[in-house]
Structures are given as C-alpha cells and as structure tokens.
Design a protein around this motif. Structure first.
Motif, PDB file in Angstrom:
ATOM      1  N   GLU A   9      17.203  29.013  27.229  1.00  0.00           N
ATOM      2  CA  GLU A   9      15.793  28.873  26.838  1.00  0.00           C
ATOM      3  C   GLU A   9      14.930  29.185  28.052  1.00  0.00           C
ATOM      4  O   GLU A   9      15.076  28.552  29.100  1.00  0.00           O
ATOM      5  CB  GLU A   9      15.536  27.459  26.330  1.00  0.00           C
ATOM      6  N   ASP A  10      14.029  30.186  27.925  1.00  0.00           N
ATOM      7  CA  ASP A  10      13.233  30.592  29.084  1.00  0.00           C
ATOM      8  C   ASP A  10      12.033  29.687  29.324  1.00  0.00           C
ATOM      9  O   ASP A  10      11.462  29.689  30.416  1.00  0.00           O
ATOM     10  CB  ASP A  10      12.773  32.046  28.941  1.00  0.00           C
ATOM     11  N   ASP A  11      11.626  28.904  28.324  1.00  0.00           N
ATOM     12  CA  ASP A  11      10.541  27.942  28.519  1.00  0.00           C
ATOM     13  C   ASP A  11      11.132  26.701  29.190  1.00  0.00           C
ATOM     14  O   ASP A  11      11.857  25.927  28.578  1.00  0.00           O
ATOM     15  CB  ASP A  11       9.923  27.575  27.165  1.00  0.00           C
ATOM     16  N   ARG A  12      10.819  26.523  30.457  1.00  0.00           N
ATOM     17  CA  ARG A  12      11.475  25.469  31.237  1.00  0.00           C
ATOM     18  C   ARG A  12      11.119  24.066  30.749  1.00  0.00           C
ATOM     19  O   ARG A  12      11.921  23.147  30.871  1.00  0.00           O
ATOM     20  CB  ARG A  12      11.141  25.627  32.730  1.00  0.00           C
ATOM     21  N   SER A  13       9.933  23.893  30.193  1.00  0.00           N
ATOM     22  CA  SER A  13       9.575  22.565  29.687  1.00  0.00           C
ATOM     23  C   SER A  13      10.415  22.219  28.457  1.00  0.00           C
ATOM     24  O   SER A  13      10.887  21.083  28.311  1.00  0.00           O
ATOM     25  CB  SER A  13       8.083  22.509  29.348  1.00  0.00           C
ATOM     26  N   ILE A  14      10.632  23.205  27.570  1.00  0.00           N
ATOM     27  CA  ILE A  14      11.482  22.979  26.395  1.00  0.00           C
ATOM     28  C   ILE A  14      12.925  22.771  26.826  1.00  0.00           C
ATOM     29  O   ILE A  14      13.618  21.873  26.331  1.00  0.00           O
ATOM     30  CB  ILE A  14      11.386  24.164  25.414  1.00  0.00           C
ATOM     31  N   SER A  15      13.369  23.583  27.777  1.00  0.00           N
ATOM     32  CA  SER A  15      14.742  23.465  28.266  1.00  0.00           C
ATOM     33  C   SER A  15      14.999  22.078  28.852  1.00  0.00           C
ATOM     34  O   SER A  15      16.024  21.450  28.578  1.00  0.00           O
ATOM     35  CB  SER A  15      15.012  24.541  29.324  1.00  0.00           C
ATOM     36  N   GLU A  16      14.052  21.596  29.654  1.00  0.00           N
ATOM     37  CA  GLU A  16      14.215  20.275  30.270  1.00  0.00           C
ATOM     38  C   GLU A  16      14.214  19.176  29.214  1.00  0.00           C
ATOM     39  O   GLU A  16      15.029  18.244  29.268  1.00  0.00           O
ATOM     40  CB  GLU A  16      13.090  20.039  31.276  1.00  0.00           C
ATOM     41  N   MET A  17      13.322  19.273  28.239  1.00  0.00           N
ATOM     42  CA  MET A  17      13.235  18.265  27.188  1.00  0.00           C
ATOM     43  C   MET A  17      14.527  18.226  26.364  1.00  0.00           C
ATOM     44  O   MET A  17      15.096  17.147  26.130  1.00  0.00           O
ATOM     45  CB  MET A  17      12.050  18.576  26.276  1.00  0.00           C
ATOM     46  N   VAL A  18      15.008  19.398  25.934  1.00  0.00           N
ATOM     47  CA  VAL A  18      16.231  19.468  25.131  1.00  0.00           C
ATOM     48  C   VAL A  18      17.438  19.033  25.952  1.00  0.00           C
ATOM     49  O   VAL A  18      18.283  18.260  25.489  1.00  0.00           O
ATOM     50  CB  VAL A  18      16.435  20.893  24.588  1.00  0.00           C
ATOM     51  N   GLY A  19      17.506  19.518  27.193  1.00  0.00           N
ATOM     52  CA  GLY A  19      18.637  19.175  28.046  1.00  0.00           C
ATOM     53  C   GLY A  19      18.736  17.685  28.312  1.00  0.00           C
ATOM     54  O   GLY A  19      19.830  17.099  28.246  1.00  0.00           O
ATOM     55  N   ASN A  20      17.605  17.057  28.605  1.00  0.00           N
ATOM     56  CA  ASN A  20      17.606  15.619  28.880  1.00  0.00           C
ATOM     57  C   ASN A  20      18.029  14.820  27.642  1.00  0.00           C
ATOM     58  O   ASN A  20      18.796  13.854  27.745  1.00  0.00           O
ATOM     59  CB  ASN A  20      16.212  15.162  29.338  1.00  0.00           C
ATOM     60  N   TYR A  21      17.525  15.235  26.490  1.00  0.00           N
ATOM     61  CA  TYR A  21      17.853  14.493  25.264  1.00  0.00           C
ATOM     62  C   TYR A  21      19.340  14.612  24.936  1.00  0.00           C
ATOM     63  O   TYR A  21      19.998  13.605  24.639  1.00  0.00           O
ATOM     64  CB  TYR A  21      17.022  15.005  24.090  1.00  0.00           C
ATOM     65  N   LEU A  22      19.874  15.816  24.993  1.00  0.00           N
ATOM     66  CA  LEU A  22      21.285  16.014  24.658  1.00  0.00           C
ATOM     67  C   LEU A  22      22.209  15.353  25.687  1.00  0.00           C
ATOM     68  O   LEU A  22      23.294  14.882  25.332  1.00  0.00           O
ATOM     69  CB  LEU A  22      21.595  17.507  24.534  1.00  0.00           C
ATOM     70  N   THR A  23      21.766  15.298  26.926  1.00  0.00           N
ATOM     71  CA  THR A  23      22.550  14.593  27.948  1.00  0.00           C
ATOM     72  C   THR A  23      22.631  13.104  27.616  1.00  0.00           C
ATOM     73  O   THR A  23      23.692  12.488  27.718  1.00  0.00           O
ATOM     74  CB  THR A  23      21.927  14.798  29.347  1.00  0.00           C
ATOM     75  N   LYS A  24      21.492  12.532  27.197  1.00  0.00           N
ATOM     76  CA  LYS A  24      21.488  11.120  26.801  1.00  0.00           C
ATOM     77  C   LYS A  24      22.367  10.880  25.569  1.00  0.00           C
ATOM     78  O   LYS A  24      22.884   9.774  25.369  1.00  0.00           O
ATOM     79  CB  LYS A  24      20.063  10.659  26.505  1.00  0.00           C
ATOM     80  N   GLU A  25      22.538  11.929  24.738  1.00  0.00           N
ATOM     81  CA  GLU A  25      23.375  11.830  23.539  1.00  0.00           C
ATOM     82  C   GLU A  25      24.858  12.024  23.849  1.00  0.00           C
ATOM     83  O   GLU A  25      25.690  12.011  22.942  1.00  0.00           O
ATOM     84  CB  GLU A  25      22.921  12.860  22.510  1.00  0.00           C
ATOM     85  N   GLY A  26      25.171  12.224  25.127  1.00  0.00           N
ATOM     86  CA  GLY A  26      26.574  12.301  25.520  1.00  0.00           C
ATOM     87  C   GLY A  26      27.130  13.693  25.754  1.00  0.00           C
ATOM     88  O   GLY A  26      28.338  13.858  25.971  1.00  0.00           O
ATOM     89  N   PHE A  27      26.272  14.718  25.722  1.00  0.00           N
ATOM     90  CA  PHE A  27      26.724  16.081  25.959  1.00  0.00           C
ATOM     91  C   PHE A  27      26.520  16.475  27.424  1.00  0.00           C
ATOM     92  O   PHE A  27      25.628  15.944  28.097  1.00  0.00           O
ATOM     93  CB  PHE A  27      25.956  17.070  25.077  1.00  0.00           C
ATOM     94  N   LYS A  28      27.327  17.406  27.880  1.00  0.00           N
ATOM     95  CA  LYS A  28      27.095  18.035  29.175  1.00  0.00           C
ATOM     96  C   LYS A  28      26.329  19.321  28.917  1.00  0.00           C
ATOM     97  O   LYS A  28      26.779  20.167  28.125  1.00  0.00           O
ATOM     98  CB  LYS A  28      28.413  18.345  29.886  1.00  0.00           C
ATOM     99  N   VAL A  29      25.165  19.495  29.543  1.00  0.00           N
ATOM    100  CA  VAL A  29      24.305  20.638  29.266  1.00  0.00           C
ATOM    101  C   VAL A  29      24.163  21.502  30.512  1.00  0.00           C
ATOM    102  O   VAL A  29      23.804  21.006  31.588  1.00  0.00           O
ATOM    103  CB  VAL A  29      22.907  20.183  28.791  1.00  0.00           C
ATOM    104  N   ILE A  30      24.468  22.777  30.361  1.00  0.00           N
ATOM    105  CA  ILE A  30      24.255  23.764  31.420  1.00  0.00           C
ATOM    106  C   ILE A  30      23.154  24.701  30.954  1.00  0.00           C
ATOM    107  O   ILE A  30      23.240  25.265  29.857  1.00  0.00           O
ATOM    108  CB  ILE A  30      25.547  24.540  31.723  1.00  0.00           C
TER     109      ILE A  30
END
Length: 232
Positions: A9-30
C-alpha cells in the motif's frame, strides 16, 4: 503458528493503520510501498497472504499480481479505491482471491484475511491429491498421460477440449478464470469475444461430470467474472 502478511500500500497512513491493527490481531505484517519493493520482498520471504493495492508506483498492482501468479498460489486480497465491477473482475481474473473496497472497516478486513488464509489451508489439506500422473478431486480422477477422466471408477467420455478445460481447473484450484483466459489456455489462440464457444463447452462438460448440471459443484460460475473450481 504466526501467519505472515505482505501489505502492499503506497499510502503510508493507510499502511500504518492496517499494519498496526493486523499486528494486534496476531499477524506478522511486512509492508511495501511500491510494486518493485513488494516484488523484492515477495522473493525474499514466504507469506500466507498478500494485501495488494492496485494503484502503485513503479510497478502497478495488476502487473505485480501477474508476475507472482507465474510461481505462487499465495492468497491475494485486493484493496481497491474503485468500486467498478470491471476492476473487480480483472483483479479476480488474474488470480486474486478476494477484494475489499476502500474505505473498509478493520473488523471486516481481518475477517476477510482470516477467511482467505483458512481457504488456502483447507485446500492444502483437502481431498485433492496431486501425483505425477493423476489428479484426484473429490470423485473425479484425471489421468494426465493417457488423457482419461473417471468418476467413481467409471470412464467419462470427454472430448480433448473438455478434458483440457477440466485439467485447467484441477491444476489451479484457487484461480478464477475469465472466458478469455480459458480460451487462451485451452484453444491456444487469440480470443475475439465469442462467448458462445466457451458456454457450449462448459455446458457439455457439466452434463458429463456433474450429478446435477443445473446446480454444479465441480465448476462454479462467478457471474460477470468467470469460473472457478468448487470446494469440497
């Protein structure tokens, strides 16, 4: 086991929001922010799922998808800012497993991610057995070397084109194929939009392999998009 997701995702604000949420859900996000970076990271690691924005710099999402589908069946969930059916059909036709339209809720996104990963795991543990000379899906066995098909031990009288269509779906259980892609793969010719030839072959094939051709289980229709192998 922790599931790893490649988030493109090239929009860094969306990327950070999605990445943080999925990390809290137990996923490893790159994360990757353009198509070229994403391709490099894809080749460096293995992933359980890819979240893919279509509008990317350097290498767009559709080209990225075409490249990785030559080597991998990893589930791909498209993140799209456009709600047009054409774009959805194009994404699924090139091998995406699902899509979600922006803006989306994080709860729905996490549910879609889990569902796509679960489907991939179910396929790998399903009744489908791949061998060098045979492919078995549910009650049907394809003999690759002898161009034969059997259902419950009884031979199915298929034409060569029908056999090739069935093999295409059995060899690619998670792919959605447009009529154009089926024509290219089976007839190996340029497609000029004559849908009737695909419709006729698909109808005849279903009459031969399905218990109820009007309610098919082996080859499912995705209206306006194409066809895919059913789930058993």
């Amino acid at each position: 086991m922790e599931k790893t997701i490649l988030l493109i995702e090239d929009d860094r604000s969306i990327s950070e929001m999605v990445g943080n949420y999925l990390t809290k859900e137990g996923f490893k996000v790159i994360s990757a922010f353009d198509g070229e970076e994403a391709l490099n990271k894809f080749h460096q690691s293995s992933f359980h799922l890819i979240l893919l924005d279509l509008m990317l710099p350097k290498l767009n999402g559709m080209d990225f998808l075409k490249i990785i589908r030559e080597k991998s069946l990893v589930p791909v969930l498209i993140l799209s800012a456009k709600d047009g059916e054409v774009e959805k059909a194009l994404g699924l036709g090139f091998g995406a497993d699902d899509y979600i339209t922006k803006p989306f809720s994080m709860i729905e996104l996490a549910a879609r991610v889990r569902a796509a990963i679960r489907r991939a795991i179910d396929y790998s543990n399903s009744e489908m057995i791949k061998k060098p000379d045979k492919i078995i899906v549910h009650e049907i066995t394809l003999d690759i070397h002898n161009f034969l098909a059997e259902k419950n031990g009884k031979e199915i009288k298929l034409t060569f084109k029908e056999w090739k269509i069935l093999k295409l779906f059995f060899m690619n259980p998670k792919r959605v194929f447009t009529k154009e892609q089926i024509y290219h793969s089976v007839w190996e010719e340029d497609y000029y939009g004559d849908e009737n030839i695909i419709n006729v072959h698909m109808r005849r094939l279903r009459e031969k392999i399905e218990d109820d051709p009007s309610s098919p289980h082996y080859i499912k229709t995705l209206w306006g998009i194409g066809y895919r192998l059913g789930e058993f």
